[in-house]
Design an enzyme around this catalytic site. Structure first.
Site, short mmCIF file in Angstrom:
data_model
loop_
_atom_site.label_atom_id
_atom_site.label_comp_id
_atom_site.label_asym_id
_atom_site.label_seq_id
_atom_site.Cartn_x
_atom_site.Cartn_y
_atom_site.Cartn_z
N ASN A 281 -6.96 -0.07 8.84
CA ASN A 281 -8.08 -0.08 9.79
C ASN A 281 -9.24 -0.95 9.31
OD1 ASN A 281 -7.47 1.59 12.08
ND2 ASN A 281 -7.30 3.30 10.65
N ARG B 65 -0.21 11.63 20.03
CA ARG B 65 -1.22 12.70 19.98
C ARG B 65 -1.42 13.28 21.37
NH1 ARG B 65 -4.93 9.53 15.58
NH2 ARG B 65 -4.00 10.60 13.78
N ARG C 176 -13.75 3.72 12.12
CA ARG C 176 -12.76 2.79 11.55
C ARG C 176 -13.42 1.45 11.22
NH1 ARG C 176 -10.11 5.67 15.71
NH2 ARG C 176 -8.26 6.79 15.02
N HIS D 58 -7.92 0.55 19.06
CA HIS D 58 -7.70 1.77 18.28
C HIS D 58 -9.05 2.30 17.79
CE1 HIS D 58 -5.52 4.67 16.01
NE2 HIS D 58 -5.75 4.14 14.83
N ASP E 29 2.00 -1.70 -4.58
CA ASP E 29 0.61 -1.22 -4.65
C ASP E 29 -0.04 -1.81 -5.89
OD1 ASP E 29 -0.76 1.51 -3.17
OD2 ASP E 29 -1.73 0.82 -5.00
N GLY F 137 0.86 -1.19 0.00
CA GLY F 137 0.00 0.00 0.00
C GLY F 137 0.89 1.23 0.00
N ALA F 138 1.05 1.82 -1.20
CA ALA F 138 1.98 2.96 -1.32
C ALA F 138 1.21 4.27 -1.38
CB ALA F 138 2.84 2.78 -2.57
N GLY F 139 0.12 4.33 -0.63
CA GLY F 139 -0.67 5.56 -0.56
C GLY F 139 0.00 6.56 0.39
N1 LIG Z 1 -3.33 2.24 12.41
C1 LIG Z 1 -3.17 3.52 12.19
O1 LIG Z 1 -2.79 4.25 13.08
C2 LIG Z 1 -3.41 4.09 10.83
C3 LIG Z 1 -2.94 5.35 10.50
C4 LIG Z 1 -3.09 5.83 9.20
C5 LIG Z 1 -3.79 5.07 8.26
N2 LIG Z 1 -4.30 3.87 8.65
C6 LIG Z 1 -5.03 3.05 7.70
O2 LIG Z 1 -4.14 2.66 6.65
C7 LIG Z 1 -4.88 2.49 5.44
C8 LIG Z 1 -4.25 3.32 4.34
O3 LIG Z 1 -4.36 4.70 4.64
P1 LIG Z 1 -3.78 5.80 3.64
O4 LIG Z 1 -4.04 7.11 4.26
O5 LIG Z 1 -2.39 5.44 3.26
O6 LIG Z 1 -4.77 5.59 2.38
P2 LIG Z 1 -4.44 5.83 0.84
O7 LIG Z 1 -5.75 5.75 0.13
O8 LIG Z 1 -3.61 7.02 0.65
O9 LIG Z 1 -3.56 4.55 0.43
C9 LIG Z 1 -4.03 3.26 0.40
C10 LIG Z 1 -3.33 2.55 -0.73
O10 LIG Z 1 -3.66 1.16 -0.69
C11 LIG Z 1 -3.63 0.73 -2.03
N3 LIG Z 1 -4.28 -0.57 -2.20
C12 LIG Z 1 -5.59 -0.85 -2.25
N4 LIG Z 1 -5.77 -2.16 -2.44
C13 LIG Z 1 -4.55 -2.73 -2.46
C14 LIG Z 1 -4.08 -4.07 -2.60
N5 LIG Z 1 -4.94 -5.08 -2.75
N6 LIG Z 1 -2.74 -4.27 -2.59
C15 LIG Z 1 -1.88 -3.25 -2.45
N7 LIG Z 1 -2.27 -1.96 -2.31
C16 LIG Z 1 -3.58 -1.72 -2.31
C17 LIG Z 1 -4.30 1.84 -2.79
O11 LIG Z 1 -4.03 1.78 -4.19
C18 LIG Z 1 -3.69 3.06 -2.12
O12 LIG Z 1 -2.53 3.50 -2.80
C19 LIG Z 1 -6.33 2.87 5.80
O13 LIG Z 1 -7.06 1.73 6.13
C20 LIG Z 1 -6.17 3.75 7.01
O14 LIG Z 1 -7.32 3.78 7.82
C21 LIG Z 1 -4.11 3.37 9.90
#
Ligand SMILES: NC(=O)c1ccc[n+]([C@@H]2O[C@H](COP(=O)([O-])OP(=O)(O)OC[C@H]3O[C@@H](n4cnc5c(N)ncnc54)[C@H](O)[C@@H]3O)[C@@H](O)[C@H]2O)c1
Length: 311
Positions: free
Chosen positions: A119, A150, A87, A174, A32, A8-10
Site C-alpha cells: 500500500n 469482505r 494507506r 483501494h 526479504d 516481502g516475507a512478512g
Molecule cells: N493490497 C492489499 O489488499 C494488501 C493487503 C495486505 C497487506 N497489504 C500491504 O502489504 C504490505 C505488507 O504487509 P504485511 O502485513 O505483510 O507487513 P509485514 O510487516 O508483516 O511484512 C512486510 C515485510 O516486508 C519486508 N521488507 C521491508 N523492506 C523490504 C525490502 N526492501 N525488500 C524485501 N522485503 C522488505 C519486511 O522485512 C517485512 O518482512 C503493506 O504495505 C500492507 O499495507 C496490502
C-alpha cells in the site's frame, strides 16, 4: 514447474506462499531483507509439504538472484498500516521499498507478470509499471478481490446464505472511496439492492469501505493478511492456469471508464498474458459519480508519488 517469487516475507507474503503451496501451482521463493527470516519460513513450509501432500520447492533468500526466471513476482514488501493511519500515509516509506523490489526483480525475470499488494496499492502498482516500463498487461494490483470478499462475507452473514451464493463487485481505488456496486452485486442472481433492505445494505457498504481499518484497529499492530493473501493466490492461479477469469483488480487505465494514466479497480480478465482485458460495466449516474470521486483520490496519491520519484 512454474515459479513464483514473493518479495516481502512478512505476514502477507508468507501466508501467500502457504496458500500457493496448497494449490501446488508453482515453485516458490520467499525474499526479504531480514536475514534468516525468509530462509526459516521457507524451510518450515517445505517441511509442511509431505503432510499436505504437495510437491513444491520452497526457498527463502535475501538475494534477488534467487528470484531468477520467475513467471510471477508478487510484491508484498513494505510497511503495513497502524491504527489511525490511512494507506496513503505509507507512500514515501513504501515507494523506496517497492521501487527497489520492482527494478531488482526485473533484472532476473524479464518476462514476469507483477502482482502488487503493498500500500497505497494503486500507486505502488503505478510505480512498478512506470519504473519497469512494462506493458500494462504485466502489472496488476490486488485490492478488488479482497474488498469484494469482505462485502460477500458480510452479505452472506446478513442473508444467512452460503458465501457461494453471493457475488459482489467492489471497484475503484483501494481506499475509503472504493465503490461497492449494489446493482451488479447479487444474491443467487438477484441484485443486492433488491434483496436487502436499504439500511442493511448501507451498513454493509460502510463496513466494507472500512473493512481494512476494522482489522487494523483490532490487531493494533499490522494489518489483515489471510484474506489478502488468499486473494493474490486466486489471481496467481487464474494467470498461471490461463483461466480467463474475470476478477476485480487494479489495472492501468487507458481510456476505459473515461480514465487515463491511473491504476484503478475494475473487472479484468486474468490469463497467462496477465491482465488480458478490462471489462466495462454500464454505470448509472450515481455509480459514475462514485467512480469519479474515487479516481480523484487515487490520482492525488499518484501525483504525490511523482513528487517523490522521477517516473
Ligand atoms: N493490497 C492489499 O489488499 C494488501 C493487503 C495486505 C497487506 N497489504 C500491504 O502489504 C504490505 C505488507 O504487509 P504485511 O502485513 O505483510 O507487513 P509485514 O510487516 O508483516 O511484512 C512486510 C515485510 O516486508 C519486508 N521488507 C521491508 N523492506 C523490504 C525490502 N526492501 N525488500 C524485501 N522485503 C522488505 C519486511 O522485512 C517485512 O518482512 C503493506 O504495505 C500492507 O499495507 C496490502
Amino acid at each position: 514447474m512454474q515459479k513464483i517469487s514473493i518479495i516481502g516475507a512478512g505476514m502477507t507474503g508468507a501466508t501467500t506462499a502457504l496458500w500457493l503451496a496448497e494449490r501446488e501451482l508453482a515453485d516458490l521463493v520467499l525474499m526479504d531483507v531480514v536475514e534468516g527470516m525468509p530462509q526459516g519460513k521457507g524451510l518450515d513450509m517445505l517441511e509442511t509439504m509431505p503432510i499436505i501432500g504437495r510437491d513444491v520447492e520452497i526457498v527463502g533468500s535475501n538475494d534477488y538472484a534467487a528470484t531468477k526466471g520467475s513467471d510471477i513476482i508478487i510484491i508484498t514488501a513494505g510497511l503495513p498500516r497502524k491504527p489511525g493511519m490511512s494507506r496513503d500515509d505509507l507512500l514515501s516509506a513504501n515507494a523506496d521499498i517497492v521501487g527497489k523490489a520492482a527494478t531488482e526483480t526485473l533484472k532476473h525475470s524479464p518476462d514476469a507478470i507483477y502482482v502488487v499488494l503493498t500500500n497505497p496499492l494503486d500507486t505502488m502498482a503505478y510505480l512498478t509499471l512506470k519504473l519497469n516500463k512494462l506493458p500494462r498487461e504485466r502489472v496488476i494490483g490486488q485490492a478488488g478481490v479482497l474488498d469484494s470478499a469482505r462485502m460477500r462475507a458480510f452479505v452472506a452473514h446478513e442473508a444467512g446464505l452460503s458465501v457461494e451464493n453471493i457475488q459482489c463487485y467492489v471497484l475503484g481505488g483501494h481506499g475509503d472511496e472504493m465503490v461497492p456496486l449494489t446493482r451488479h452485486s447479487n444474491v443467487a442472481g438477484i441484485p443486492l439492492r433488491d434483496y436487502l433492505p436499504a439500511d442493511k445494505l448501507e451498513a454493509i457498504i460502510n463496513r466494507t469501505r472500512k473493512g481494512g481499518g476494522e482489522i487494523v484497529n483490532l490487531l493494533k499492530s499490522g494489518s489483515a493478511y489471510y484474506a489478502p493473501s488468499a486473494a493474490v493466490a486466486q489471481m496467481s492461479e487464474a494467470i498461471l492456469k490461463d483461466k480467463h477469469l474475470i476478477l476485480p483488480c487494479s489495472a492501468y487505465m487507458q481510456g476505459e471508464y473515461g480514465l487515463n494514466d491511473i491504476f484503478f479497480g475494475v473487472p479484468v480478465k486474468l490469463g497467462r498474458g496477465g491482465m488480458e482485458k478490462i471489462v466495462e460495466y454500464k454505470l448509472d449516474a450515481d455509480e459514475k459519480a462514485q467512480f469519479e470521486k474515487s479516481a480523484a483520490a487515487v490520482k492525488e496519491t499518484h501525483e504525490a508519488l511523482k513528487k517523490l520519484v522521477k517516473i
